[in-house]
Scaffold this active site. Structure first.
Site, PDB file in Angstrom:
ATOM      1  N   ASP A  81      51.636  35.207  73.243  1.00  0.00           N
ATOM      2  CA  ASP A  81      50.332  35.016  72.163  1.00  0.00           C
ATOM      3  C   ASP A  81      49.035  35.740  72.795  1.00  0.00           C
ATOM      4  O   ASP A  81      48.854  35.988  73.759  1.00  0.00           O
ATOM      5  CB  ASP A  81      49.828  33.476  72.762  1.00  0.00           C
ATOM      6  CG  ASP A  81      48.756  33.059  71.818  1.00  0.00           C
ATOM      7  OD1 ASP A  81      49.215  32.963  70.544  1.00  0.00           O
ATOM      8  OD2 ASP A  81      47.734  33.058  72.223  1.00  0.00           O
ATOM      9  N   ASN A 111      38.915  39.162  65.323  1.00  0.00           N
ATOM     10  CA  ASN A 111      38.727  38.660  63.533  1.00  0.00           C
ATOM     11  C   ASN A 111      37.552  38.443  63.219  1.00  0.00           C
ATOM     12  O   ASN A 111      36.980  38.940  62.156  1.00  0.00           O
ATOM     13  CB  ASN A 111      39.945  37.351  63.166  1.00  0.00           C
ATOM     14  CG  ASN A 111      41.385  37.934  63.093  1.00  0.00           C
ATOM     15  OD1 ASN A 111      41.435  38.981  62.921  1.00  0.00           O
ATOM     16  ND2 ASN A 111      42.111  36.850  63.340  1.00  0.00           N
ATOM     17  N   ASP A 166      50.004  34.520  65.581  1.00  0.00           N
ATOM     18  CA  ASP A 166      50.015  35.498  66.598  1.00  0.00           C
ATOM     19  C   ASP A 166      50.768  35.283  67.877  1.00  0.00           C
ATOM     20  O   ASP A 166      50.437  35.758  68.969  1.00  0.00           O
ATOM     21  CB  ASP A 166      48.489  36.107  66.925  1.00  0.00           C
ATOM     22  CG  ASP A 166      47.725  34.901  67.535  1.00  0.00           C
ATOM     23  OD1 ASP A 166      48.173  33.741  67.274  1.00  0.00           O
ATOM     24  OD2 ASP A 166      46.995  35.217  68.353  1.00  0.00           O
TER      25      ASP A 166
END
Length: 287
Positions: free
Chosen positions: A164, A172, A208
């Protein structure tokens, strides 16, 4: 000679290829660039893996002499037919363009001298079986391969990685989701580079998060792969449209049979190891 799955070469138009038209491996594409290939359901021993429980571990072979491909049986008593006709007493038969080979519940089509058809099947295989963002296996195809590898372990270890991206939300928020999407794709490609041989497979599990299977690898060996993936992500320059980002990766490791006997059990165990890595601050691999 391991058949190249979904790889086209334009240097020799006489090279043949196989595509699965019916059966569990629907759409699978193999480029027969070599002298001999074993067809079977064992990912450790077959060059062309036919993911069909009715197919023997080493069911048949296709070999090439003077540009002519010939199929022959390898497993006594196992049915093989070409265009509906059994191989017969000789146990072998030359193949021609368009021939359909039946093994178990699967049907494979052989083609030769048709690069346009080869390119079509390669593109179709990619659409059916690959994640659009990372190029890794699509999740449903990965799950099928995971189940198949577990059935074929024969007492060998099989390790699972869950990975991960640690700080994607922050990236972001600061730079926008286009950069985040780019990072997800690049991390997938880094993982894919370490899963190109030995029956290794990887997928984007969701968002992700990524999952890998490492057939034949012990927990200690898998931890080294996990650490190499983590290190490569840490050292990679994620530059996109003038913006540089520095994501890191956490990885959890679980191994069959000590951590579980089923896909769900092993996924859960690797996920728990991933969260242990996260609790340590991230950017680490954990058992």
């Amino acid at each position: 000679m391991r058949a190249k799955e979904g790889v086209i070469s334009t240097s020799d138009s006489s090279v043949g290829h196989l595509v699965v038209l019916q059966g569990p491996g629907l759409g699978d594409f193999y480029f027969l660039d070599g002298e001999e290939f074993v067809l079977g359901n064992d990912p450790f021993r077959a060059d062309v893996v036919v993911r069909d429980i009715e197919v023997a571990p080493k069911h048949a072979s296709i070999y090439r002499e003077a540009g002519i491909y010939t199929i022959r049986g390898l497993s006594a008593g196992e049915g093989i037919s070409v265009n509906g006709k059994p191989l017969g007493d000789l146990g072998r038969r030359p193949l021609s363009d368009g021939d359909r080979i039946s093994l178990g519940d699967s049907v494979l089509e052989f083609s030769q001298d048709d690069p346009v058809k080869a390119q079509f099947h390669e593109a179709l295989n990619h659409q059916i079986n690959r994640d659009y963002l990372t190029g890794l296996l699509a999740k449903n195809r990965f799950d099928e391969e995971f189940e198949h590898c577990l059935k074929a372990t024969e007492g060998k270890p099989l390790s699972v990685l869950m990975a991960d991206i640690d700080n994607l939300k922050k990236i972001n928020d600061e730079h926008g989701h286009l950069l985040g999407e780019f990072i997800v794709g690049e991390v997938g490609r880094i993982i894919g580079e370490l899963h190109s041989e030995g029956g290794r497979r990887a997928t984007r599990f969701g968002g992700d998060e990524y999952q890998s299977i490492l057939p034949g690898l012990t927990k200690k060996e898998a931890l080294r792969i996990a650490e190499e993936v983590r290190r490569r992500v840490e050292e990679y320059a994620f530059m996109h449209e003038g913006t540089l980002a520095n994501p890191t990766l956490s990885v959890g490791v679980a191994t069959y049979p000590e951590d579980g006997a089923t896909r769900n059990e092993l996924t859960h165990a690797a996920d728990e190891a991933l969260y242990r890595a996260k609790r340590k601050g991230g950017n680490t691999a954990s058992l």
